[in-house]
Scaffold this motif. Structure first.
Motif, PDB file in Angstrom:
ATOM      1  N   HIS A  15       1.494 -24.322  39.904  1.00 22.13           N
ATOM      2  CA  HIS A  15       1.348 -22.869  39.783  1.00 22.13           C
ATOM      3  C   HIS A  15       0.580 -22.522  38.505  1.00 22.13           C
ATOM      4  CE1 HIS A  15       3.442 -18.747  40.547  1.00 22.13           C
ATOM      5  NE2 HIS A  15       2.184 -18.600  40.206  1.00 22.13           N
ATOM      6  N   ALA A  16       0.907 -23.188  37.424  1.00 22.79           N
ATOM      7  CA  ALA A  16       0.199 -22.938  36.159  1.00 22.79           C
ATOM      8  C   ALA A  16      -1.276 -23.296  36.301  1.00 22.79           C
ATOM      9  CB  ALA A  16       0.844 -23.736  35.026  1.00 22.79           C
ATOM     10  N   GLN A  17      -1.575 -24.400  36.961  1.00 18.48           N
ATOM     11  CA  GLN A  17      -2.974 -24.790  37.162  1.00 18.48           C
ATOM     12  C   GLN A  17      -3.708 -23.768  38.045  1.00 18.48           C
ATOM     13  OE1 GLN A  17      -4.759 -27.032  35.586  1.00 18.48           O
ATOM     14  NE2 GLN A  17      -2.922 -27.453  34.401  1.00 18.48           N
ATOM     15  N   MET A  18      -3.003 -23.238  39.049  1.00 20.96           N
ATOM     16  CA  MET A  18      -3.602 -22.206  39.883  1.00 20.96           C
ATOM     17  C   MET A  18      -3.913 -20.967  39.038  1.00 20.96           C
ATOM     18  SD  MET A  18      -2.088 -19.940  43.027  1.00 20.96           S
ATOM     19  CE  MET A  18      -1.048 -19.079  41.853  1.00 20.96           C
ATOM     20  N   ASP A  19      -2.982 -20.579  38.178  1.00 21.50           N
ATOM     21  CA  ASP A  19      -3.207 -19.423  37.307  1.00 21.50           C
ATOM     22  C   ASP A  19      -4.424 -19.643  36.413  1.00 21.50           C
ATOM     23  OD1 ASP A  19      -1.048 -18.072  38.388  1.00 21.50           O
ATOM     24  OD2 ASP A  19       0.306 -18.514  36.714  1.00 21.50           O
ATOM     25  N   HIS A  20      -4.573 -20.859  35.896  1.00 23.02           N
ATOM     26  CA  HIS A  20      -5.731 -21.178  35.050  1.00 23.02           C
ATOM     27  C   HIS A  20      -7.026 -21.098  35.852  1.00 23.02           C
ATOM     28  CE1 HIS A  20      -2.931 -23.749  32.269  1.00 23.02           C
ATOM     29  NE2 HIS A  20      -2.643 -22.459  32.251  1.00 23.02           N
ATOM     30  N   LEU A  21      -7.009 -21.610  37.087  1.00 14.61           N
ATOM     31  CA  LEU A  21      -8.192 -21.559  37.948  1.00 14.61           C
ATOM     32  C   LEU A  21      -8.568 -20.114  38.272  1.00 14.61           C
ATOM     33  CD1 LEU A  21     -10.361 -22.950  39.699  1.00 14.61           C
ATOM     34  CD2 LEU A  21      -8.654 -23.025  41.540  1.00 14.61           C
ATOM     35  N   ALA A  23      -7.842 -17.396  36.533  1.00 15.51           N
ATOM     36  CA  ALA A  23      -8.329 -16.745  35.316  1.00 15.51           C
ATOM     37  C   ALA A  23      -9.756 -17.168  35.002  1.00 15.51           C
ATOM     38  CB  ALA A  23      -7.409 -17.065  34.134  1.00 15.51           C
ATOM     39  N   LEU A  24     -10.042 -18.453  35.104  1.00 13.83           N
ATOM     40  CA  LEU A  24     -11.390 -18.943  34.857  1.00 13.83           C
ATOM     41  C   LEU A  24     -12.360 -18.395  35.906  1.00 13.83           C
ATOM     42  CD1 LEU A  24     -13.204 -20.706  33.120  1.00 13.83           C
ATOM     43  CD2 LEU A  24     -12.577 -22.650  34.583  1.00 13.83           C
ATOM     44  N   GLY A  25     -11.896 -18.305  37.154  1.00 15.07           N
ATOM     45  CA  GLY A  25     -12.726 -17.752  38.217  1.00 15.07           C
ATOM     46  C   GLY A  25     -13.099 -16.298  37.955  1.00 15.07           C
ATOM     47  N   ILE A  26     -12.166 -15.530  37.416  1.00 18.22           N
ATOM     48  CA  ILE A  26     -12.451 -14.124  37.096  1.00 18.22           C
ATOM     49  C   ILE A  26     -13.541 -14.041  36.034  1.00 18.22           C
ATOM     50  CG2 ILE A  26     -11.491 -12.052  35.998  1.00 18.22           C
ATOM     51  CD1 ILE A  26      -8.810 -12.798  37.431  1.00 18.22           C
ATOM     52  N   VAL A  27     -13.410 -14.837  34.991  1.00 16.51           N
ATOM     53  CA  VAL A  27     -14.408 -14.836  33.924  1.00 16.51           C
ATOM     54  C   VAL A  27     -15.765 -15.299  34.464  1.00 16.51           C
ATOM     55  CG1 VAL A  27     -15.058 -15.901  31.719  1.00 16.51           C
ATOM     56  CG2 VAL A  27     -12.703 -15.127  32.090  1.00 16.51           C
ATOM     57  N   ALA A  28     -15.751 -16.359  35.263  1.00 22.08           N
ATOM     58  CA  ALA A  28     -17.001 -16.886  35.818  1.00 22.08           C
ATOM     59  C   ALA A  28     -17.674 -15.858  36.725  1.00 22.08           C
ATOM     60  CB  ALA A  28     -16.731 -18.182  36.589  1.00 22.08           C
ATOM     61  N   GLN A  29     -16.898 -15.193  37.576  1.00 23.81           N
ATOM     62  CA  GLN A  29     -17.483 -14.184  38.464  1.00 23.81           C
ATOM     63  C   GLN A  29     -18.099 -13.042  37.660  1.00 23.81           C
ATOM     64  OE1 GLN A  29     -18.044 -15.782  41.256  1.00 23.81           O
ATOM     65  NE2 GLN A  29     -17.430 -14.040  42.473  1.00 23.81           N
ATOM     66  N   HIS A  30     -17.447 -12.657  36.590  1.00 23.70           N
ATOM     67  CA  HIS A  30     -17.988 -11.603  35.742  1.00 23.70           C
ATOM     68  C   HIS A  30     -19.338 -12.036  35.169  1.00 23.70           C
ATOM     69  CE1 HIS A  30     -18.784  -8.724  32.757  1.00 23.70           C
ATOM     70  NE2 HIS A  30     -17.773  -8.864  31.970  1.00 23.70           N
ATOM     71  N   ASP A  31     -19.406 -13.273  34.656  1.00 25.20           N
ATOM     72  CA  ASP A  31     -20.644 -13.775  34.062  1.00 25.20           C
ATOM     73  C   ASP A  31     -21.751 -13.918  35.099  1.00 25.20           C
ATOM     74  OD1 ASP A  31     -19.254 -13.807  31.701  1.00 25.20           O
ATOM     75  OD2 ASP A  31     -19.319 -15.980  31.425  1.00 25.20           O
ATOM     76  N   VAL A  32     -21.414 -14.420  36.283  1.00 24.91           N
ATOM     77  CA  VAL A  32     -22.414 -14.562  37.352  1.00 24.91           C
ATOM     78  C   VAL A  32     -22.906 -13.183  37.783  1.00 24.91           C
ATOM     79  CG1 VAL A  32     -22.762 -15.261  39.760  1.00 24.91           C
ATOM     80  CG2 VAL A  32     -21.616 -16.808  38.166  1.00 24.91           C
ATOM     81  N   ALA A  33     -21.975 -12.253  37.958  1.00 22.36           N
ATOM     82  CA  ALA A  33     -22.357 -10.895  38.363  1.00 22.36           C
ATOM     83  C   ALA A  33     -23.316 -10.293  37.336  1.00 22.36           C
ATOM     84  CB  ALA A  33     -21.108 -10.020  38.513  1.00 22.36           C
ATOM     85  N   GLN A  34     -22.980 -10.444  36.071  1.00 22.54           N
ATOM     86  CA  GLN A  34     -23.827  -9.913  35.005  1.00 22.54           C
ATOM     87  C   GLN A  34     -25.212 -10.556  35.059  1.00 22.54           C
ATOM     88  OE1 GLN A  34     -22.185 -10.501  31.076  1.00 22.54           O
ATOM     89  NE2 GLN A  34     -22.988  -8.524  30.407  1.00 22.54           N
ATOM     90  N   ARG A  35     -25.276 -11.855  35.256  1.00 21.46           N
ATOM     91  CA  ARG A  35     -26.560 -12.556  35.344  1.00 21.46           C
ATOM     92  C   ARG A  35     -27.407 -12.027  36.497  1.00 21.46           C
ATOM     93  NH1 ARG A  35     -27.315 -19.094  36.029  1.00 21.46           N
ATOM     94  NH2 ARG A  35     -29.493 -19.017  36.661  1.00 21.46           N
ATOM     95  N   LEU A  36     -26.754 -11.634  37.598  1.00 23.80           N
ATOM     96  CA  LEU A  36     -27.472 -11.134  38.772  1.00 23.80           C
ATOM     97  C   LEU A  36     -27.671  -9.617  38.749  1.00 23.80           C
ATOM     98  CD1 LEU A  36     -25.731 -13.372  41.451  1.00 23.80           C
ATOM     99  CD2 LEU A  36     -28.099 -13.575  40.627  1.00 23.80           C
ATOM    100  N   GLY A  37     -27.197  -8.963  37.688  1.00 24.41           N
ATOM    101  CA  GLY A  37     -27.358  -7.517  37.579  1.00 24.41           C
ATOM    102  C   GLY A  37     -26.421  -6.727  38.473  1.00 24.41           C
ATOM    103  N   LEU A  38     -25.243  -7.293  38.758  1.00 28.12           N
ATOM    104  CA  LEU A  38     -24.257  -6.650  39.629  1.00 28.12           C
ATOM    105  C   LEU A  38     -22.935  -6.518  38.889  1.00 28.12           C
ATOM    106  CD1 LEU A  38     -24.882  -8.771  42.868  1.00 28.12           C
ATOM    107  CD2 LEU A  38     -25.642  -6.417  42.451  1.00 28.12           C
ATOM    108  N   ASN A  39     -22.005  -5.788  39.487  1.00 30.22           N
ATOM    109  CA  ASN A  39     -20.639  -5.827  38.980  1.00 30.22           C
ATOM    110  C   ASN A  39     -19.858  -6.812  39.849  1.00 30.22           C
ATOM    111  OD1 ASN A  39     -19.320  -4.460  41.219  1.00 30.22           O
ATOM    112  ND2 ASN A  39     -20.162  -2.549  40.432  1.00 30.22           N
ATOM    113  N   VAL A  40     -18.650  -7.145  39.444  1.00 31.49           N
ATOM    114  CA  VAL A  40     -17.870  -8.171  40.138  1.00 31.49           C
ATOM    115  C   VAL A  40     -17.551  -7.763  41.575  1.00 31.49           C
ATOM    116  CG1 VAL A  40     -15.689  -9.444  40.133  1.00 31.49           C
ATOM    117  CG2 VAL A  40     -16.934  -9.131  38.008  1.00 31.49           C
ATOM    118  N   THR A  41     -17.202  -6.519  41.797  1.00 27.56           N
ATOM    119  CA  THR A  41     -16.887  -6.068  43.152  1.00 27.56           C
ATOM    120  C   THR A  41     -18.099  -6.205  44.056  1.00 27.56           C
ATOM    121  OG1 THR A  41     -15.214  -4.535  42.323  1.00 27.56           O
ATOM    122  CG2 THR A  41     -16.086  -4.108  44.538  1.00 27.56           C
ATOM    123  N   ASP A  42     -19.263  -5.787  43.570  1.00 21.45           N
ATOM    124  CA  ASP A  42     -20.475  -5.880  44.380  1.00 21.45           C
ATOM    125  C   ASP A  42     -20.839  -7.339  44.662  1.00 21.45           C
ATOM    126  OD1 ASP A  42     -20.388  -3.149  44.131  1.00 21.45           O
ATOM    127  OD2 ASP A  42     -22.227  -2.980  42.950  1.00 21.45           O
TER     128      ASP A  42
END
Length: 165
Positions: A15-21, A23-42
Motif C-alpha cells: 500500500h505504501a509503495q502504491m501511494d508513492h507511485l 504521488a510520483l505519477g501526479i508530479v510526472a503528469q503535471h510536468d508532462v502536461a506543462q511540457r505539452l502546454g496543457l493542464n493535467v485534466t486536459d
C-alpha cells in the motif's frame, strides 16, 4: 519468468509503495502536461482520446466525461482547450449526427507519444519480467483498485456537496 522469486512484502508495504507511485505519477503528469502546454485534466482526457482511437473507436464526448469523472459541462471546456491547442477536434458520429466524437490530431498524438515513449518502453520491459499469471494478478488488482478509487472519488465529491459520504 515462471517461478521467479519475489521479495516478501506485507499488504501495508505494498500500500505504501502504491501511494508513492500515485504521488510520483501526479508530479510526472503535471510536468508532462506543462511540457505539452496543457493542464493535467486536459492531458488525462487526451490520453483517453488516444486510447480509444488505439482501440479503433473514437470516444464520444459523453463517454470521455464519464471516463474522466467530469461533468458534461466540464468536458466541453476540456475539448475546447484541446482544440485550441491543436491536440484534438470534434467529429460528428456518422451513425448519429447528434453525437460528437473526439479525435486526436495526428501530429499532436506523435508529440505526446514522443514524451511517453521511454517510460512505456521501460514499463514493457518491467512486465516482461513477470509471468502471464502474475500479469493477470497485477491487471486484476489494478482494475479493482481503480474501481475503489472511483467509488472513493464519488464519496469525496458527495461530501463536498453536503452529502453524507
Amino acid at each position: 519468468m515462471d517461478g521467479k522469486r519475489r521479495p516478501p512484502a506485507t499488504a501495508q508495504q505494498a500500500h505504501a509503495q502504491m501511494d508513492h507511485l500515485v504521488a510520483l505519477g501526479i508530479v510526472a503528469q503535471h510536468d508532462v502536461a506543462q511540457r505539452l502546454g496543457l493542464n493535467v485534466t486536459d492531458l488525462t482526457c487526451l490520453g483517453f482520446v488516444l486510447e480509444a482511437e488505439g482501440a479503433g473507436e473514437p470516444i464520444s464526448a459523453g463517454d470521455l466525461a464519464q471516463r474522466a469523472n467530469l461533468t458534461t459541462g466540464a468536458i466541453t471546456g476540456v475539448i475546447n482547450r484541446l482544440e485550441r491547442a491543436g491536440y484534438a477536434h470534434r467529429r460528428h458520429d456518422p451513425g448519429d449526427r447528434r453525437r460528437v466524437r473526439v479525435v486526436a490530431d495526428v501530429s499532436a498524438a506523435a508529440r505526446v507519444y514522443e514524451v511517453y515513449e521511454g517510460n512505456h518502453r521501460r514499463i514493457a520491459e518491467l512486465f516482461a519480467d513477470y509471468s502471464p499469471e502474475e500479469i493477470a494478478v497485477l491487471s486484476d488488482w489494478l482494475t479493482r483498485a481503480t474501481d475503489i478509487m472511483r467509488a472513493s472519488l464519488r464519496k469525496v465529491r458527495e461530501v463536498g456537496k453536503g452529502g453524507n459520504g
